[in-house]
Design a protein around this motif. Structure first.
Motif, short mmCIF file in Angstrom:
data_model
loop_
_atom_site.label_atom_id
_atom_site.label_comp_id
_atom_site.label_asym_id
_atom_site.label_seq_id
_atom_site.Cartn_x
_atom_site.Cartn_y
_atom_site.Cartn_z
N LEU A 177 7.72 2.15 -15.44
CA LEU A 177 8.36 0.84 -15.51
C LEU A 177 7.32 -0.26 -15.53
O LEU A 177 7.44 -1.25 -16.27
CB LEU A 177 9.31 0.66 -14.32
CG LEU A 177 10.15 -0.62 -14.29
CD1 LEU A 177 11.06 -0.68 -15.51
CD2 LEU A 177 10.97 -0.69 -13.01
N TYR A 178 6.25 -0.09 -14.74
CA TYR A 178 5.19 -1.09 -14.72
C TYR A 178 4.46 -1.15 -16.06
O TYR A 178 4.12 -2.23 -16.55
CB TYR A 178 4.19 -0.79 -13.60
CG TYR A 178 2.95 -1.65 -13.68
CD1 TYR A 178 3.00 -3.01 -13.36
CD2 TYR A 178 1.73 -1.12 -14.11
CE1 TYR A 178 1.88 -3.81 -13.45
CE2 TYR A 178 0.59 -1.91 -14.20
CZ TYR A 178 0.68 -3.26 -13.88
OH TYR A 178 -0.43 -4.05 -13.98
N ALA A 228 0.82 -1.22 0.00
CA ALA A 228 0.00 0.00 0.00
C ALA A 228 0.84 1.26 0.00
O ALA A 228 0.40 2.31 -0.47
CB ALA A 228 -0.94 0.00 1.22
N ASP A 229 2.08 1.17 0.51
CA ASP A 229 2.94 2.35 0.55
C ASP A 229 3.38 2.79 -0.85
O ASP A 229 3.83 3.92 -1.01
CB ASP A 229 4.18 2.07 1.41
CG ASP A 229 3.81 1.82 2.86
OD1 ASP A 229 2.88 2.48 3.33
OD2 ASP A 229 4.44 0.97 3.50
N PHE A 230 3.24 1.91 -1.83
CA PHE A 230 3.68 2.26 -3.18
C PHE A 230 2.56 2.89 -4.01
O PHE A 230 2.84 3.48 -5.04
CB PHE A 230 4.19 1.00 -3.90
CG PHE A 230 5.49 0.48 -3.36
CD1 PHE A 230 6.69 1.00 -3.79
CD2 PHE A 230 5.51 -0.52 -2.40
CE1 PHE A 230 7.89 0.53 -3.31
CE2 PHE A 230 6.71 -0.99 -1.91
CZ PHE A 230 7.91 -0.47 -2.36
N PHE A 231 1.30 2.72 -3.59
CA PHE A 231 0.18 3.23 -4.37
C PHE A 231 -0.27 4.59 -3.85
O PHE A 231 -0.12 4.91 -2.67
CB PHE A 231 -1.00 2.25 -4.31
CG PHE A 231 -0.73 0.95 -5.02
CD1 PHE A 231 -0.97 0.84 -6.38
CD2 PHE A 231 -0.24 -0.15 -4.34
CE1 PHE A 231 -0.72 -0.35 -7.05
CE2 PHE A 231 0.02 -1.33 -4.99
CZ PHE A 231 -0.22 -1.44 -6.35
N ILE A 232 -0.86 5.37 -4.77
CA ILE A 232 -1.39 6.67 -4.36
C ILE A 232 -2.51 6.46 -3.35
O ILE A 232 -2.56 7.10 -2.31
CB ILE A 232 -1.89 7.44 -5.59
CG1 ILE A 232 -0.69 7.84 -6.48
CG2 ILE A 232 -2.67 8.68 -5.18
CD1 ILE A 232 -1.07 8.57 -7.73
N VAL A 256 -2.62 3.47 -9.39
CA VAL A 256 -1.45 4.19 -9.87
C VAL A 256 -0.40 4.19 -8.79
O VAL A 256 -0.70 4.42 -7.61
CB VAL A 256 -1.80 5.65 -10.26
CG1 VAL A 256 -0.55 6.37 -10.75
CG2 VAL A 256 -2.88 5.69 -11.33
N PHE A 257 0.85 3.92 -9.16
CA PHE A 257 1.95 3.99 -8.21
C PHE A 257 2.28 5.46 -7.91
O PHE A 257 2.12 6.34 -8.75
CB PHE A 257 3.20 3.31 -8.78
CG PHE A 257 3.07 1.81 -8.88
CD1 PHE A 257 2.88 1.04 -7.75
CD2 PHE A 257 3.14 1.18 -10.11
CE1 PHE A 257 2.76 -0.34 -7.83
CE2 PHE A 257 3.04 -0.19 -10.21
CZ PHE A 257 2.84 -0.95 -9.07
N PRO A 284 -5.95 -4.08 -24.08
CA PRO A 284 -5.09 -3.28 -23.18
C PRO A 284 -5.70 -1.92 -22.86
O PRO A 284 -5.17 -0.87 -23.24
CB PRO A 284 -3.79 -3.15 -23.97
CG PRO A 284 -4.21 -3.19 -25.39
CD PRO A 284 -5.39 -4.12 -25.46
N LEU A 285 -6.84 -1.92 -22.16
CA LEU A 285 -7.55 -0.70 -21.82
C LEU A 285 -7.57 -0.51 -20.31
O LEU A 285 -7.76 -1.50 -19.57
CB LEU A 285 -8.99 -0.74 -22.36
CG LEU A 285 -9.17 -0.90 -23.86
CD1 LEU A 285 -10.65 -1.04 -24.20
CD2 LEU A 285 -8.55 0.26 -24.62
N PRO A 286 -7.42 0.72 -19.83
CA PRO A 286 -7.60 0.97 -18.40
C PRO A 286 -9.03 0.64 -17.97
O PRO A 286 -9.95 0.56 -18.79
CB PRO A 286 -7.31 2.46 -18.25
CG PRO A 286 -6.53 2.83 -19.48
CD PRO A 286 -7.01 1.93 -20.56
N LEU A 287 -9.22 0.50 -16.69
CA LEU A 287 -10.53 0.08 -16.18
C LEU A 287 -11.62 1.08 -16.53
O LEU A 287 -12.72 0.69 -16.94
CB LEU A 287 -10.45 -0.13 -14.66
CG LEU A 287 -11.75 -0.60 -13.99
CD1 LEU A 287 -12.24 -1.90 -14.61
CD2 LEU A 287 -11.54 -0.78 -12.49
N LEU A 288 -11.34 2.37 -16.40
CA LEU A 288 -12.34 3.37 -16.72
C LEU A 288 -12.71 3.33 -18.20
O LEU A 288 -13.88 3.47 -18.57
CB LEU A 288 -11.83 4.76 -16.33
CG LEU A 288 -11.68 5.03 -14.83
CD1 LEU A 288 -11.11 6.41 -14.58
CD2 LEU A 288 -13.01 4.88 -14.11
#
Length: 806
Positions: A62-63, A32-36, A53-54, A178-182
């Protein structure tokens, strides 16, 4: 030998605290410390965010590059399925009802299949240049193609009910494209809504209730598919990001593990010459675990004949050191000895050790060298040329006094603390005395070395017997090399780098969470071995300095101290004892005994009472230690309490040697000299880091030893006054001549120390004696290096993975 040795070592308190805090800070970092944000909480209900999002932009990029490969493949798979489905339907209709397939239907089907094929080719051909953003647009194009076919009827109306194809499009939108969730939510909703709209319009005038119920059921089906797709996309994206973090941790752990392996190997090689280290590694690679405890007590001694030994001492160094700051002194010595290391390499010599301002090396080890005597002479000539350049640059009267003798040596590592490779033999002692009885700016050689040179150098009588009692006692003929001084040309500089910067690399391999944990565990275990090894090369506070400093900071360590106690403890007669054993071919057994003596002295340092005592080094059978070097000790209320501990340590050493004498039927006695005052401490060495101390206090303590009496502890008058205040019994010896001091101050009044009036040293130590901590012997550290190599080899054989035990 005479008692079971504990494998104990001192652990500096600061080391435990720092290691613990570092471990806690590392372990406390969660995913959790890596995510917004995972999502907000409303009225106690967790509402997950739809967009992971990181926090780090670099990590997010990089991801995206990491996951673009999988997404590219899934996009191609979607279009391939779509093309195969169209071909399958066309073949079925051509076989069953060819009249239903007209030319327009075939051309439209071919057009959509061609578009899908072109999209696949572009995605695969441009995989090296296509960014993740363009990959999204490619996925959007694929969705648009499928949606148009839904609205127009698959293969231009060949299929009347398009529901199954709508479900396929929705499934592909959430899981394959390859689409974002939204984006997936929006496109999936649009596809379902448009198809339902077309269905509603086409069945608007239909009076049958069944048709209207079919549209309603399709709407519920599409809502369910969109909902299921949302959860699948959300969970898979979250799982992939977590897997990416684990992969990243594993890669970092692997890189660090490799660097720790390399670091440990460098540290081992800084203590041992490569040929000794490789022999130890070969032995331990072939040995069984049950033989481990026996192997750890093995000492590695090598014998070499036909070698030449060079001792070089800097005349005028003491007066030079008094005019320089600690940083300037250490920097000068490091640069000078770095140049000597380079000369030794050029002249086929091996540097053995640095003793204050004394440098000695051997030619003919480990590889035989027929011209070993000439190599040492040429080395000595270049050293004289180098020091003359230094004298010109610094405008100070310094010069080199060099002694060379040819014969045989035994080499290895003795003791449990402050490991240093060294050489021993009667011939080594002769070379040392040739230096002591030499002349500044000249090379002083023995008859043996002259014979090895074969007349290639012009020589003259050395008259060493007139300047040195040892040479006179043993009737050793000496000579001086005649040479023409070279111009003062600046020698090549050597850049010292004790701990090279650790480079960072990136690898994009997926490894399981369990694998990552195993990597981290191995790294922590190896790091502990490295720290133990480093703490056995350098004092604890100096080792901590190098562990905590910035990797880009290559400044040398140096420190000035005003209140330090220095002790030299030698065993008079051990050289003669060694000579007798050497004649009877028992010189190795003699070194085994010396190893037991030094190891027992080292064990005394494990007692909590002697925590302020720091072993500096051993010089043959001479043991050097100091007190008051810990920065925390300088602020103590009893500013000279550590000097009292140093004297008690000397008394304990005498007791220990008496116990050894009882078992070995020997009659060795320690001759000990102690002095107090200011010193300069530092780490020098271009390739072999070595901690040492310098100053008039060190020289005075050394003279207190060499001018002392067997079985007694000799101190100067100023030191005796401090010890008297701490309750020690003292006996006046008288005024004696001390070389290096009496020339300026006259005779030095000295005293002998017996013990404290209140308690004996043994009783006082027994009160505070504690259980020693765990120590890694040098063999244990090398064994850990061997085990790390085996694990790395096994990991490579298994495709980069450990075989994990369940």
């Amino acid at each position: 030998m005479h008692k079971r040795r504990s494998s104990a070592a001192r652990v500096h308190p600061a080391r435990d605290r720092n290691s613990t805090s570092t471990q806690k800070s590392t372990d406390s970092i969660s995913d959790a410390d890596f995510f917004i944000s995972w999502g907000p909480t409303l009225w106690g209900v967790f509402l997950p965010t739809l967009h992971h999002v990181f926090k780090s932009e670099d990590l997010e990029k990089l991801y995206q590059h990491f996951s673009s490969h999988q997404r590219r493949i899934s996009l191609v798979v979607t279009n391939v399925i779509d093309i195969v489905t169209k071909l399958h339907i066309i073949f079925i209709y051509l076989a069953v009802a060819p009249e239903m397939v007209d030319s327009l239907s075939g051309w439209l089907a071919g057009l959509f299949m061609a578009l899908g094929a072109v999209l696949c080719v572009l995605v695969l051909a441009c995989k090296g240049t296509m960014s993740p953003e363009y990959l999204r647009y490619a996925g959007l194009a694929s969705w648009l193609s499928q949606t148009v076919q839904v609205l127009g009827g698959l293969v231009n109306g060949l299929e009347k009910d398009q529901s199954w194809y709508v479900l396929f499009t929705l499934f592909a939108t959430y899981t394959l494209l390859p689409l974002p969730l939204l984006w997936s939510i929006c496109t999936g909703t649009v596809t379902a809504a448009l198809h339902l709209l077309v269905e509603t319009i086409s069945n608007y005038n239909d009076v049958e209730l069944v048709r209207k119920l079919q549209v309603l059921s399709k709407g519920l089906l599409y809502v369910g598919m969109n909902t299921a797709g949302l959860f699948i996309h959300y969970l898979s994206d979250r799982a992939q990001r977590q897997a990416f973090l684990e992969t990243r941790r594993c890669i970092e752990g692997r890189v660090r593990l490799e660097k720790e392996n390399q670091r440990q190997e460098r540290l081992v090689m800084s203590i041992l010459p490569r040929f000794v280290a490789l022999e130890m590694i070969a032995d331990m690679s072939a040995m069984e675990d049950e033989l481990l405890s026996q192997q750890f007590h093995k000492i590695y001694i090598h014998q070499y004949t036909d070698v030449s030994i060079l001792f070089a001492d800097i005349k005028g160094f003491t007066s030079l050191s008094m005019t320089m700051s600690a940083q300037e002194l250490v920097r000068t010595l490091n640069e000078l000895f770095g140049r000597f290391d380079r000369l030794a390499e050029d002249h086929h010599c091996m540097r053995i050790k640095i003793l204050g301002d004394c440098y000695y090396c051997v030619s003919g080890v480990p590889e035989p060298e027929r011209a070993h005597a000439r190599c040492c002479v040429e080395m000595g000539l270049d050293m004289i040329n180098t020091i003359r350049f230094v004298r010109k640059e610094m405008n100070h009267d310094v010069d080199m006094r060099i002694g060379i003798h040819s014969g045989s040596v035994l080499c290895g590592v003795l003791g449990l603390q402050k490991w240093q490779f060294d050489v021993w033999s009667w011939d080594v002692d002769i070379a040392n005395m040739l230096e002591a009885g030499g002349l500044p700016g000249r090379i002083h050689i023995s008859q043996a070395t002259k014979d090895c040179l074969g007349g290639i150098y012009e020589t003259e009588e050395g008259c060493g017997c007139e300047r040195n009692e040892f040479l006179r006692k043993h009737k050793i003929e000496t000579y001086l090399i005649c040479h023409t001084p070279k111009e003062d040309v600046e020698p090549p500089k050597v850049r010292s780098s004790l701990f090279p910067q650790l480079e960072t690399t990136a690898r994009l391999d997926f490894l399981w969470r369990l694998q990552a944990r195993k990597e981290v565990e191995d790294m922590k275990e190896l790091r502990e071995h490295n720290e133990c090894l480093l703490y056995n090369i350098l004092p604890s506070h100096v080792a901590q300095h190098f562990l905590e400093r910035d990797r880009n900071n290559e400044d040398l360590y140096s420190q000035s101290y005003e209140k330090v106690g220095v002790m030299f403890a030698s065993i008079p007669g051990f050289t003669d004892y060694y000579e007798q054993k050497e004649l009877n071919h028992q010189d190795v057994e003699c070194l085994r005994l010396l190893n037991e003596i030094i190891a027992d002295f080292d064990e005394l340092l494990d007692e909590s009472y002697f925590q302020e005592i720091e072993k500096i080094k051993t010089i043959g059978s001479c043991y050097m230690a100091a007190s008051g070097l810990s920065p925390d000790r300088q602020a103590s209320s009893d500013e000279w309490g550590h000097l009292s501990e140093l004297v008690l340590f000397a008394l304990a050493m005498q007791e220990t040697l008496r116990e050894i004498n009882k078992i070995t039927s020997n009659n060795f006695q320690l001759r000990i000299g102690i002095a107090h005052g200011p010193v300069v401490a530092g780490v020098i060495g271009a390739t072999k880091p070595q901690y040492d101390i310098w100053g008039t206090t060190v020289n005075l303590a050394s003279r207190m030893d060499t001018t002392g009496v067997r079985g007694r502890i000799q101190v100067p008058e100023a030191t005796s006054r401090i010890l008297a205040e701490h309750g020690f019994k003292l006996q006046l010896r008288g005024d004696i001549y001390v070389k290096g001091v009496s020339e300026r101050q006259g005779s030095v009044r000295t005293y002998f120390v017996s013990s404290r009036e209140q308690h004996s040293s043994y009783m006082e130590r027994s009160i505070s004696r504690s259980v020693p901590h765990g120590r890694n012997t040098l063999s244990a550290v090398v064994f850990a290096l061997v085990q790390a190599r085996k694990r790395e080899k096994l990991r490579e054989e298994n495709g980069g993975f450990h075989i994990l035990e369940v």
